[in-house]
Design an enzyme around this catalytic site. Structure first.
Site, PDB file in Angstrom:
ATOM      1  N   GLY A   8       7.033   7.673   0.275  1.00 50.04           N
ATOM      2  CA  GLY A   8       5.639   8.049   0.474  1.00 50.04           C
ATOM      3  C   GLY A   8       5.506   9.018   1.631  1.00 50.04           C
ATOM      4  N   ALA A   9       6.490   9.931   1.747  1.00 49.01           N
ATOM      5  CA  ALA A   9       6.577  10.785   2.934  1.00 49.01           C
ATOM      6  C   ALA A   9       6.044  12.192   2.720  1.00 49.01           C
ATOM      7  CB  ALA A   9       8.026  10.863   3.417  1.00 49.01           C
ATOM      8  N   GLY A  12       0.166  12.118   4.453  1.00 51.42           N
ATOM      9  CA  GLY A  12      -0.353  11.010   5.258  1.00 51.42           C
ATOM     10  C   GLY A  12       0.582  10.515   6.335  1.00 51.42           C
ATOM     11  N   ILE A  13       0.629   9.182   6.487  1.00 53.39           N
ATOM     12  CA  ILE A  13       1.418   8.541   7.538  1.00 53.39           C
ATOM     13  C   ILE A  13       2.892   8.905   7.429  1.00 53.39           C
ATOM     14  CG2 ILE A  13       2.039   6.338   8.605  1.00 53.39           C
ATOM     15  CD1 ILE A  13      -0.351   5.124   7.029  1.00 53.39           C
ATOM     16  N   SER A 128      -0.943  -3.831   5.196  1.00 55.60           N
ATOM     17  CA  SER A 128      -2.338  -3.523   5.499  1.00 55.60           C
ATOM     18  C   SER A 128      -3.085  -4.806   5.827  1.00 55.60           C
ATOM     19  CB  SER A 128      -3.002  -2.841   4.303  1.00 55.60           C
ATOM     20  OG  SER A 128      -4.398  -2.732   4.483  1.00 55.60           O
ATOM     21  N   TYR A 155      -4.886  -4.637  -4.716  1.00 56.52           N
ATOM     22  CA  TYR A 155      -4.276  -3.960  -3.573  1.00 56.52           C
ATOM     23  C   TYR A 155      -3.991  -4.956  -2.440  1.00 56.52           C
ATOM     24  CZ  TYR A 155      -3.749  -0.838   0.441  1.00 56.52           C
ATOM     25  OH  TYR A 155      -3.278  -0.209   1.553  1.00 56.52           O
TER      26      TYR A 155
END
Length: 273
Positions: A8-9, A12-13, A128, A155
């Protein structure tokens, strides 16, 4: 030079942390779903990259095979995930939120485990606080979210699964030199919620997001600190953190549910291996 693999790079984060770590001299490996965005960041950072869609477990298997080329993986950051829209099954037959947030990173970690043990690796999950807000009634018997599906509920379950996975990973592999931690990144300005039809999509993609969100760069500093931190000194293996401190988890488990989640997840991925 340590090798840090971040899923997920491409945005965002994950992208922000990749920039921070690369600037500090680490060998960063960028994993993303979008080929265009992933390769653009890889070119910017002069870093290797791989493309994988977590809604396809075949992609995860291929990714794990590609990552074998790195002699060491010192840190694996399982950062990919997100909130979805209407209930949808992937081509593998699993509810998409469950697969993208938990089952795919579970499979990747499992396939890389020999390499991770050899490297005495740290494994970091981006969880989260949604695990507390929406995951209190988590049912390990309903991993495919068939009962009373709602995007945020699914989620929240996925983010709780990240925490339970972290705990069980620690229980099973700490003796092999693996250290693992989960963290809450805050409410971050990013492309989060872009795939859902929930009101959150409206919130995250209008100027309203500036009211309570933080920048990806600020959030990424938490992730970067965990990557660079020393387990047992800077953070405790098997824990979940928020703003640098242990985060309490509303769902109470003596370890039984974490073990069952692991065992069920193994059974599910074995059907597609």
């Amino acid at each position: 030079m340590q090798t840090i693999v971040i899923t997920g790079a491409s945005d965002g984060i994950g992208a922000a942390s990749a920039r921070q770590l690369k600037a500090k001299g680490y060998n960063v490996v960028i994993i993303g779903r979008s080929r265009e965005k992933t390769e653009k960041l890889a070119k910017e950072l002069d870093a290797p990259s791989h493309v994988a869609d977590y809604s396809r477990l075949a992609d995860v298997k291929r990714l794990a095979s590609e990552l074998k080329q790195y002699h060491h993986i010192n840190v694996l950051v399982n950062n990919a995930g997100g909130v979805m829209g209407d209930r949808e099954l992937t081509e593998d037959g699993f509810e998409k939120t469950f697969q993208v947030n938990h089952l795919a990173p579970f499979l990747l970690t499992k396939l890389l485990m020999e390499q991770l043990i050899e490297s005495q690796a740290k494994i970091i999950q981006t969880s989260s606080a949604a695990a507390n807000a929406f995951g209190k009634n988590f049912d390990v018997e309903d991993l495919n979210n068939e009962k009373n599906y709602a995007p945020l509920k699914a989620y929240g379950y996925g983010k709780l699964e990240n925490i339970l996975f972290t705990r069980e990973l620690d229980r099973r592999y700490q003796k092999n030199g693996i250290s693992t931690v989960a963290f809450h990144p805050g409410v971050v300005r990013s492309n989060f919620a872009s795939e859902t039809n929930h009101f959150m999509r409206f919130f995250y993609h209008t100027p309203l997001k500036y009211l309570i969100t933080i920048s990806p760069e600020k959030s990424a500093r938490m992730l970067t600190a965990l990557v660079e931190g020393k387990p047992g000194t800077d953070w405790k293996s098997g824990e979940v953190y928020s703003k640098g401190k242990p985060m309490s988890v509303a769902f109470k488990d003596d370890g039984t549910v974490a073990r069952e989640l692991w065992e069920r997840s193994e059974e599910l991925v074995n059907t597609v291996l």
